[in-house]
Design a protein around this motif. Structure first.
Motif, PDB file in Angstrom:
ATOM      1  N   ALA A  24       0.831  -1.212   0.000  1.00  9.58           N
ATOM      2  CA  ALA A  24       0.000   0.000   0.000  1.00  9.58           C
ATOM      3  C   ALA A  24       0.861   1.257   0.000  1.00  9.58           C
ATOM      4  CB  ALA A  24      -0.924  -0.021   1.220  1.00  9.58           C
ATOM      5  N   GLY A  45      -6.520   8.430   2.106  1.00  6.69           N
ATOM      6  CA  GLY A  45      -6.978   7.219   2.767  1.00  6.69           C
ATOM      7  C   GLY A  45      -5.997   6.070   2.644  1.00  6.69           C
ATOM      8  N   ALA A  46      -5.243   6.009   1.542  1.00  2.00           N
ATOM      9  CA  ALA A  46      -4.266   4.932   1.373  1.00  2.00           C
ATOM     10  C   ALA A  46      -3.197   4.976   2.459  1.00  2.00           C
ATOM     11  CB  ALA A  46      -3.619   5.021  -0.015  1.00  2.00           C
ATOM     12  N   TRP A  48      -3.597   6.021   5.579  1.00  2.00           N
ATOM     13  CA  TRP A  48      -4.144   5.529   6.834  1.00  2.00           C
ATOM     14  C   TRP A  48      -4.420   4.028   6.776  1.00  2.00           C
ATOM     15  CZ3 TRP A  48      -3.243   8.314  10.794  1.00  2.00           C
ATOM     16  CH2 TRP A  48      -3.173   9.706  10.673  1.00  2.00           C
ATOM     17  N   SER A  49      -4.673   3.494   5.594  1.00  3.80           N
ATOM     18  CA  SER A  49      -4.769   2.036   5.457  1.00  3.80           C
ATOM     19  C   SER A  49      -3.433   1.381   5.773  1.00  3.80           C
ATOM     20  CB  SER A  49      -5.219   1.674   4.044  1.00  3.80           C
ATOM     21  OG  SER A  49      -6.496   2.205   3.764  1.00  3.80           O
TER      22      SER A  49
END
Length: 318
Positions: A24, A45-46, A48-49
């Motif tokens: 990721a 968002g990537a 926080w993933s």
């Protein structure tokens, strides 16, 4: 269940979570410009993933350190690269190459040899406050040296990321043993507060350093992180925590052979993933279309030899 088996099982799941996080982060780095700042990255968002996957892997890693020593748990972190290779290939829409499979096999064989030589049993020794300060200060000095401006920031940042993550694991073991074993001293003390601050700083610092390193691709930086992490943790464990290889000096032979095989496997994996990334970039470039001759279009005129033709003379010609 045996404590060593629990440590191995938790380390395997932790490696899988770290591998997903690395893929990721590499994808995020590929979509980010070098000028993008930290605040812009935090709004995606990537990112926080990847943070969530890293946090899950770190939590499993902490529990594994309760059941096994650093010399056992940290080498299993190399499986992060083994898991990241097929995950990265699937994410890129390609197959795993033969070189990548060779690197995977060598890494697994090397890890097996290291596990045979690694010590087992529970760990009760922890770092003192002066030792924790010395480890933290030395780590920050090394990271500052590796983070200096230069021509190859990717691999240097990857080395710094692996060192900070390995040292954070060594410091985390002091926290877990101190919290669960009340014979090591009071639960709240300056020593544990200092160690907790170091763990938080090094864990986040390693994540950010790895994100910078992944701008050059996934393979080589992740290979360097994978190598530097257990080396740093084992150095702290053997120098300050009293950990030793099982079997004495005799076990040093399979440990060295396993280390050599694992290093070779990691190098092959890093090289293969770098080549795959280069191939993907070259395939993305459209091939030049064949040129067609268009009537009336300008083109260079090549000199043609004069044909032998009968010539008529203006004087006395027949």
């Amino acid at each position: 269940m045996n404590a060593t088996l629990i440590a191995i099982a938790l380390s395997l799941v932790s490696a899988a979570a770290y591998a997903l996080a690395a893929v990721a982060q590499a994808r995020l780095a590929g979509r980010s410009a070098p000028s993008d700042g930290v605040l812009r990255m935090l709004g995606r968002g990537a990112w926080w993933s990847a943070v969530g996957l890293n946090a899950g892997g770190a939590l499993l890693h902490v529990v594994a350190l309760k059941y096994g020593p650093l010399t056992l748990v940290q080498p299993l972190g190399a499986l992060t690269l083994v898991a990241a290779v097929p995950l990265g290939a699937r994410s890129a829409g390609r197959r795993v190459t033969r070189t990548e499979w060779r690197g995977t096999l060598l890494t697994l064989l090397g890890l097996g040899a290291l596990l045979l030589a690694a010590g087992g049993g529970e760990v009760h020794q922890t770092l003192t406050l002066p030792e924790a300060l010395a480890v933290g200060g030395a780590t920050m000095a090394i990271v500052a040296f590796l983070g200096r401006p230069g021509t190859r920031p990717g691999l240097r940042h990857a080395t710094a990321a692996g060192i900070t993550s390995g040292v954070a694991s060594a410091l985390t073991q002091t926290l877990t043993v101190a919290v669960t074993d009340h014979t090591t001293g009071p639960l709240i003390s300056w020593r544990l507060v200092t160690v907790a601050l170091f763990v938080s700083a090094f864990a986040m610092g390693g994540l950010l350093l790895a994100q910078i390193a992944f701008r050059g691709g996934l393979g080589a930086p992740l290979a360097v992180v994978t190598l530097a992490n257990p080396v740093a943790a084992a150095a702290v464990g053997m120098a300050l925590l009293g950990e030793r290889l099982q079997g004495g000096a005799v076990s040093l032979i399979p440990a060295l052979l396993g280390s050599a095989a694992a290093v070779r496997g990691v190098i092959l994996l890093g090289r293969a993933t770098q080549e795959a990334a280069t191939t993907a970039v070259s395939d993305a470039v459209p091939a030049p279309t064949p040129s067609r001759v268009i009537i009336g279009s300008p083109r260079p005129v090549e000199p043609r030899p004069l044909a032998a033709e009968p010539m008529t003379s203006s004087v006395g010609g027949a």
